[in-house]
Design an enzyme around this catalytic site. Structure first.
Site, PDB file in Angstrom:
ATOM      1  N   ASN A   1     -12.257  -4.588  -9.397  1.00  0.00           N
ATOM      2  CA  ASN A   1     -11.330  -5.320  -9.046  1.00  0.00           C
ATOM      3  C   ASN A   1     -10.222  -4.606  -8.331  1.00  0.00           C
ATOM      4  OD1 ASN A   1     -10.493  -4.139 -11.718  1.00  0.00           O
ATOM      5  ND2 ASN A   1      -9.283  -6.025 -12.455  1.00  0.00           N
TER       6      ASN A   1
ATOM      7  N   ARG B   1      -7.581 -10.599   0.855  1.00  0.00           N
ATOM      8  CA  ARG B   1      -6.423 -11.628   0.681  1.00  0.00           C
ATOM      9  C   ARG B   1      -5.112 -11.089   1.201  1.00  0.00           C
ATOM     10  NH1 ARG B   1      -7.039 -13.658  -5.325  1.00  0.00           N
ATOM     11  NH2 ARG B   1      -7.304 -11.469  -5.676  1.00  0.00           N
TER      12      ARG B   1
ATOM     13  N   LYS C   1      -1.578   3.993  -5.567  1.00  0.00           N
ATOM     14  CA  LYS C   1      -2.110   4.877  -6.572  1.00  0.00           C
ATOM     15  C   LYS C   1      -3.123   5.880  -5.821  1.00  0.00           C
ATOM     16  CE  LYS C   1      -3.132   1.053  -8.902  1.00  0.00           C
ATOM     17  NZ  LYS C   1      -2.481   0.104  -8.294  1.00  0.00           N
TER      18      LYS C   1
ATOM     19  N   SER D   1      -7.010  -4.750  -0.515  1.00  0.00           N
ATOM     20  CA  SER D   1      -8.019  -3.680  -0.170  1.00  0.00           C
ATOM     21  C   SER D   1      -9.747  -4.283  -0.872  1.00  0.00           C
ATOM     22  CB  SER D   1      -7.752  -2.460  -0.911  1.00  0.00           C
ATOM     23  OG  SER D   1      -6.416  -2.128  -0.705  1.00  0.00           O
TER      24      SER D   1
ATOM     25  N   ASP E   1      -1.762  -2.160  -5.949  1.00  0.00           N
ATOM     26  CA  ASP E   1      -1.804  -1.879  -4.768  1.00  0.00           C
ATOM     27  C   ASP E   1      -0.492  -1.122  -4.300  1.00  0.00           C
ATOM     28  OD1 ASP E   1      -4.247  -3.119  -4.693  1.00  0.00           O
ATOM     29  OD2 ASP E   1      -3.168  -5.103  -3.904  1.00  0.00           O
ATOM     30  N   GLU E   2       0.210  -0.294  -5.303  1.00  0.00           N
ATOM     31  CA  GLU E   2       1.363   0.415  -4.991  1.00  0.00           C
ATOM     32  C   GLU E   2       0.963   1.398  -4.100  1.00  0.00           C
ATOM     33  OE1 GLU E   2       0.189  -0.426  -8.043  1.00  0.00           O
ATOM     34  OE2 GLU E   2       1.705  -1.540  -9.155  1.00  0.00           O
TER      35      GLU E   2
ATOM     36  N   GLN F   1      -4.632  -1.427 -11.132  1.00  0.00           N
ATOM     37  CA  GLN F   1      -3.560  -2.505 -11.114  1.00  0.00           C
ATOM     38  C   GLN F   1      -2.290  -2.035 -11.331  1.00  0.00           C
ATOM     39  OE1 GLN F   1      -6.879  -3.047 -13.433  1.00  0.00           O
ATOM     40  NE2 GLN F   1      -7.668  -3.547 -11.242  1.00  0.00           N
TER      41      GLN F   1
ATOM     42  N   ALA G   1       7.942   3.833   2.389  1.00  0.00           N
ATOM     43  CA  ALA G   1       9.311   3.796   2.664  1.00  0.00           C
ATOM     44  C   ALA G   1       9.457   3.446   4.208  1.00  0.00           C
ATOM     45  CB  ALA G   1      10.046   4.979   2.764  1.00  0.00           C
TER      46      ALA G   1
ATOM     47  N   GLY H   1      -8.912  -1.584  -5.754  1.00  0.00           N
ATOM     48  CA  GLY H   1      -9.101  -1.185  -4.597  1.00  0.00           C
ATOM     49  C   GLY H   1      -8.252  -0.060  -4.126  1.00  0.00           C
ATOM     50  N   HIS H   2      -8.724   1.090  -4.212  1.00  0.00           N
ATOM     51  CA  HIS H   2      -7.686   2.476  -4.010  1.00  0.00           C
ATOM     52  C   HIS H   2      -7.997   2.993  -2.557  1.00  0.00           C
ATOM     53  CE1 HIS H   2      -6.952   2.722  -8.628  1.00  0.00           C
ATOM     54  NE2 HIS H   2      -6.537   1.540  -8.343  1.00  0.00           N
TER      55      HIS H   2
HETATM   56  P1  GDP Z   1      -3.633   1.032  -4.626  1.00  0.00           P
HETATM   57  O1  GDP Z   1      -4.633  -0.042  -5.232  1.00  0.00           O
HETATM   58  O2  GDP Z   1      -2.551   1.306  -5.657  1.00  0.00           O
HETATM   59  O3  GDP Z   1      -4.526   2.383  -4.510  1.00  0.00           O
HETATM   60  O4  GDP Z   1      -3.097   0.660  -3.284  1.00  0.00           O
HETATM   61  P2  GDP Z   1      -3.740  -0.144  -2.229  1.00  0.00           P
HETATM   62  O5  GDP Z   1      -4.785   1.112  -1.537  1.00  0.00           O
HETATM   63  O6  GDP Z   1      -4.655  -1.202  -2.704  1.00  0.00           O
HETATM   64  O7  GDP Z   1      -2.866  -0.370  -1.207  1.00  0.00           O
HETATM   65  C1  GDP Z   1      -1.863   0.451  -0.608  1.00  0.00           C
HETATM   66  C2  GDP Z   1      -2.031   0.127   0.818  1.00  0.00           C
HETATM   67  O8  GDP Z   1      -0.900   1.058   1.450  1.00  0.00           O
HETATM   68  C3  GDP Z   1      -3.300   1.168   1.350  1.00  0.00           C
HETATM   69  O9  GDP Z   1      -3.583   0.250   2.590  1.00  0.00           O
HETATM   70  C4  GDP Z   1      -2.567   2.467   1.891  1.00  0.00           C
HETATM   71  O10 GDP Z   1      -3.531   3.162   2.804  1.00  0.00           O
HETATM   72  C5  GDP Z   1      -1.263   2.156   2.160  1.00  0.00           C
HETATM   73  N1  GDP Z   1      -0.369   3.060   2.012  1.00  0.00           N
HETATM   74  C6  GDP Z   1      -0.127   3.977   1.045  1.00  0.00           C
HETATM   75  N2  GDP Z   1       0.999   4.663   1.069  1.00  0.00           N
HETATM   76  C7  GDP Z   1       1.563   4.231   2.325  1.00  0.00           C
HETATM   77  C8  GDP Z   1       3.014   4.395   2.968  1.00  0.00           C
HETATM   78  O11 GDP Z   1       3.751   5.203   2.420  1.00  0.00           O
HETATM   79  N3  GDP Z   1       3.228   3.664   3.907  1.00  0.00           N
HETATM   80  C9  GDP Z   1       2.415   2.886   4.665  1.00  0.00           C
HETATM   81  N4  GDP Z   1       2.614   2.179   5.804  1.00  0.00           N
HETATM   82  N5  GDP Z   1       0.959   2.625   4.034  1.00  0.00           N
HETATM   83  C10 GDP Z   1       0.848   3.096   2.917  1.00  0.00           C
HETATM   84  P1  IMO Z   2      -5.480  -2.290  -7.744  1.00  0.00           P
HETATM   85  O1  IMO Z   2      -5.771  -1.034  -8.808  1.00  0.00           O
HETATM   86  C1  IMO Z   2      -3.644  -6.111  -6.966  1.00  0.00           C
HETATM   87  C2  IMO Z   2      -4.888  -9.223  -9.678  1.00  0.00           C
HETATM   88  C3  IMO Z   2      -5.779 -10.396  -9.186  1.00  0.00           C
HETATM   89  C4  IMO Z   2      -5.344 -11.492  -9.815  1.00  0.00           C
HETATM   90  C5  IMO Z   2      -5.231 -10.975 -11.248  1.00  0.00           C
HETATM   91  C6  IMO Z   2      -6.411 -11.197 -12.155  1.00  0.00           C
HETATM   92  O2  IMO Z   2      -6.094  -1.984  -6.393  1.00  0.00           O
HETATM   93  O3  IMO Z   2      -4.069  -2.032  -7.767  1.00  0.00           O
HETATM   94  P2  IMO Z   2      -9.077  -9.798 -11.885  1.00  0.00           P
HETATM   95  O4  IMO Z   2      -9.889  -9.732 -11.132  1.00  0.00           O
HETATM   96  O5  IMO Z   2      -8.468  -8.746 -12.770  1.00  0.00           O
HETATM   97  O6  IMO Z   2      -9.581 -11.093 -12.781  1.00  0.00           O
HETATM   98  O7  IMO Z   2      -7.560 -10.414 -11.242  1.00  0.00           O
HETATM   99  O8  IMO Z   2      -5.035  -9.445 -10.850  1.00  0.00           O
HETATM  100  N1  IMO Z   2      -5.508  -7.973  -9.302  1.00  0.00           N
HETATM  101  C7  IMO Z   2      -5.005  -6.886  -8.566  1.00  0.00           C
HETATM  102  N2  IMO Z   2      -4.139  -6.984  -7.772  1.00  0.00           N
HETATM  103  N3  IMO Z   2      -4.276  -4.937  -7.122  1.00  0.00           N
HETATM  104  C8  IMO Z   2      -5.405  -4.785  -8.110  1.00  0.00           C
HETATM  105  O9  IMO Z   2      -5.991  -3.586  -8.423  1.00  0.00           O
HETATM  106  C9  IMO Z   2      -5.674  -5.672  -8.858  1.00  0.00           C
HETATM  107  N4  IMO Z   2      -6.567  -6.051  -9.914  1.00  0.00           N
HETATM  108  C10 IMO Z   2      -6.550  -7.418  -9.998  1.00  0.00           C
HETATM  109  O10 IMO Z   2      -5.289 -10.712  -7.611  1.00  0.00           O
HETATM  110  O11 IMO Z   2      -4.258 -11.876  -9.560  1.00  0.00           O
HETATM  111 MG    MG Z   3      -5.375  -1.756  -4.506  1.00  0.00          MG
END
Ligand code: GDP
Ligand code: IMO
Ligand code: MG
Length: 425
Positions: free
Chosen positions: A38, A301, A16, A297, A13-14, A222, A330, A40-41
């Site tokens: 698993n 949770r 990506k 996402s 969830d960085e 992940q 940031a 959520g981008h």
């Molecule tokens: P991913 O799994 O690495 O693609 O990341 P996620 O989409 O699960 O989670 C990142 C969350 O941070 C999402 O809700 C994005 O819309 C949000 N997001 C991404 N970059 C930024 C940012 O620079 N600032 C803020 N406030 N939100 C961001």
């Molecule tokens: P993205 O690509 C954050 C975590 C789960 C759990 C562990 C194992 O959006 O960054 P799994 O469903 O693979 O058996 O779960 O890994 N996890 C993630 N946490 N972002 C994800 O994907 C994740 N995919 C799995 O919460 O701790």
């Molecule tokens: Mg994600």
């Protein structure tokens, strides 16, 4: 041509999805190499938020080809829902999306197994997303899994029944119910839908693209600290999330890897169980969660929140061979007048280390912090020359510690809230 890789350096969830979408216009192909639903981008533009699970994040760029690679575990039911959600945006999905015949299929009983295994673990549960990831990779490795290409075979139903039979035996042992008659029609419908897409020999496709000079971005799911080998085992996912995973997950040679973009939040979050040395179980953690909207996402949770953790980031940079760092969110830290950075870990024997210990899970780790001044002003959408001094100092501090240039700063969820730094160290 080379394949650039973009991957998460923390626990997922960085951001990506956002950055793959931002970078996609530079690439002819975007390819997912591991994980499955698993993930959520999230992508945001024109006031609309999209969450992708299995479809690569280049899908909104009209000329980018998107590949679901052989290293992915694909759930046809989730796939159909994702495609249906995209329908109203008039994308050329049938033209631009390619799926590897060697990707592993997630079938409904994989999700039931995931639940049964988690239940059996009790207090030690992984906190899985319960999407069937672990059990489908287990079947792949134990050489009994089904692959996307199998749906084209005349004996697919037979193979499916055999696998369901095996799963049922295990589920019985866990006293878990499986009403396959109820699950089967929905699954077969989704498989029929999947068959209407381009199911290809993706390793040939990708290597031919490279030969003819196409640019390729591999999209990780992940994060490195959830990697099956190098993450906080057993609190990890079931695939190689690190850059090496792009080779096996796409069928490209190691010599093909070009830039490795390592993406990290300006702080840390984690969903699910497992060690998190800098976790803030206090008011500051609550503030971070609220300001950063830190809710999963995929599962909704609440994400655990804490300060940035340099020992684990350095570890991820080492394993991945990161060549450029991208710092996300940031803007979220604008609410703090002091910002802490964990530079070392203090272990239970009193020793201080900058390395991630083998006993990451059982060791009692106390973070050693350095404190920096916060920027205390809104930064969402600012330009490079508007970066406040304290944020500049934070960036310089991290660049020096991590010894890799930070070439991009994200200041909000939207595509446009992105600074491409000309002055990276
Ligand atoms: P991913 O799994 O690495 O693609 O990341 P996620 O989409 O699960 O989670 C990142 C969350 O941070 C999402 O809700 C994005 O819309 C949000 N997001 C991404 N970059 C930024 C940012 O620079 N600032 C803020 N406030 N939100 C961001
Ligand atoms: P993205 O690509 C954050 C975590 C789960 C759990 C562990 C194992 O959006 O960054 P799994 O469903 O693979 O058996 O779960 O890994 N996890 C993630 N946490 N972002 C994800 O994907 C994740 N995919 C799995 O919460 O701790
Ligand atoms: Mg994600």
């Amino acid at each position: 041509m080379k394949v650039d890789v973009l991957l998460g350096l923390q626990w997922g969830d960085e951001g990506k999805g956002k950055i793959v979408d931002v970078l996609a216009p530079r690439y002819d192909v975007v390819a997912r190499f591991q994980g499955g639903p698993n993930a959520g981008h999230t992508l945001e533009f024109d006031g609309i938020k999209h969450v992708l699970h299995q479809i690569p994040s280049g899908i909104f760029r009209p000329t980018t080809k998107n590949l679901i690679g052989n290293g992915v575990v694909l759930d046809p039911i989730v796939f159909r829902t994702e495609i249906e959600k995209l329908q109203k945006f008039n994308l050329n999905v049938r033209e631009n999306l390619f799926i590897s015949k060697k990707a592993t299929l997630i079938i409904p009983t994989h999700r039931l197994l995931d639940q049964a295994y988690e239940k059996a673990k009790g207090d030690n549960k992984i906190g899985s997303t319960l999407k069937g990831i672990g059990p489908s990779y287990v079947d792949k490795i134990s050489r009994q899994g089904l692959r996307v290409g199998d749906v084209l075979a005349a004996n697919f139903q037979e193979k499916l029944q055999k696998l369901v039979g095996l799963h049922n035996e295990i589920l019985k042992g866990h006293a878990a119910n499986c009403d396959w008659k109820e699950l089967e029609p929905g699954f077969l419908d989704a498989v029929a839908f999947l068959k209407t897409f381009k199911l290809i020999d993706s390793e040939y496709f990708l290597n031919e693209e490279l030969k003819k000079g196409s640019t390729v971005l591999a999209e990780g799911a992940q994060g490195s600290l959830l990697d099956i080998d190098f993450g906080s085992y057993p609190f990890v996912t079931s695939s190689n999330t690190v850059s090496a995973g792009a080779c096996t997950g796409l069928g490209i040679a190691p010599s093909r890897i070009g830039e490795v973009f390592g993406i990290f939040k300006a702080y840390s979050t984690r969903v699910g169980s497992g060690p998190f040395p800098t976790e803030l179980l206090n008011e500051e953690g609550e503030m971070m969660r609220k300001e950063g909207n830190e809710y999963g996402s995929t599962t909704g949770r609440p994400r655990r929140c804490g300060w940035i953790d340099l020992p684990s980031l350095k570890y991820s940079i080492m394993i991945n061979g990161v060549t450029q760092l991208l710092m996300m969110k940031a803007d979220v830290l604008s609410i703090f007048d002091k910002i802490k950075v964990c530079t070392h870990y203090k272990l239970s024997d009193g020793s201080v280390t900058a390395a991630v210990p083998y006993e990451y899970v059982n060791e009692k780790i106390t973070p050693v912090y350095t404190e920096l001044k916060g920027w205390c002003s809104p930064v969402s959408g600012i330009l490079e020359d508007q970066i406040p001094t304290e944020l500049s100092q934070y960036i310089s501090f991290l660049e020096k510690e991590l010894a890799v240039p930070i070439t991009l700063i994200s200041t909000g969820p939207d595509r446009t809230q992105t600074i491409h730094r000309r002055n990276a160290a």
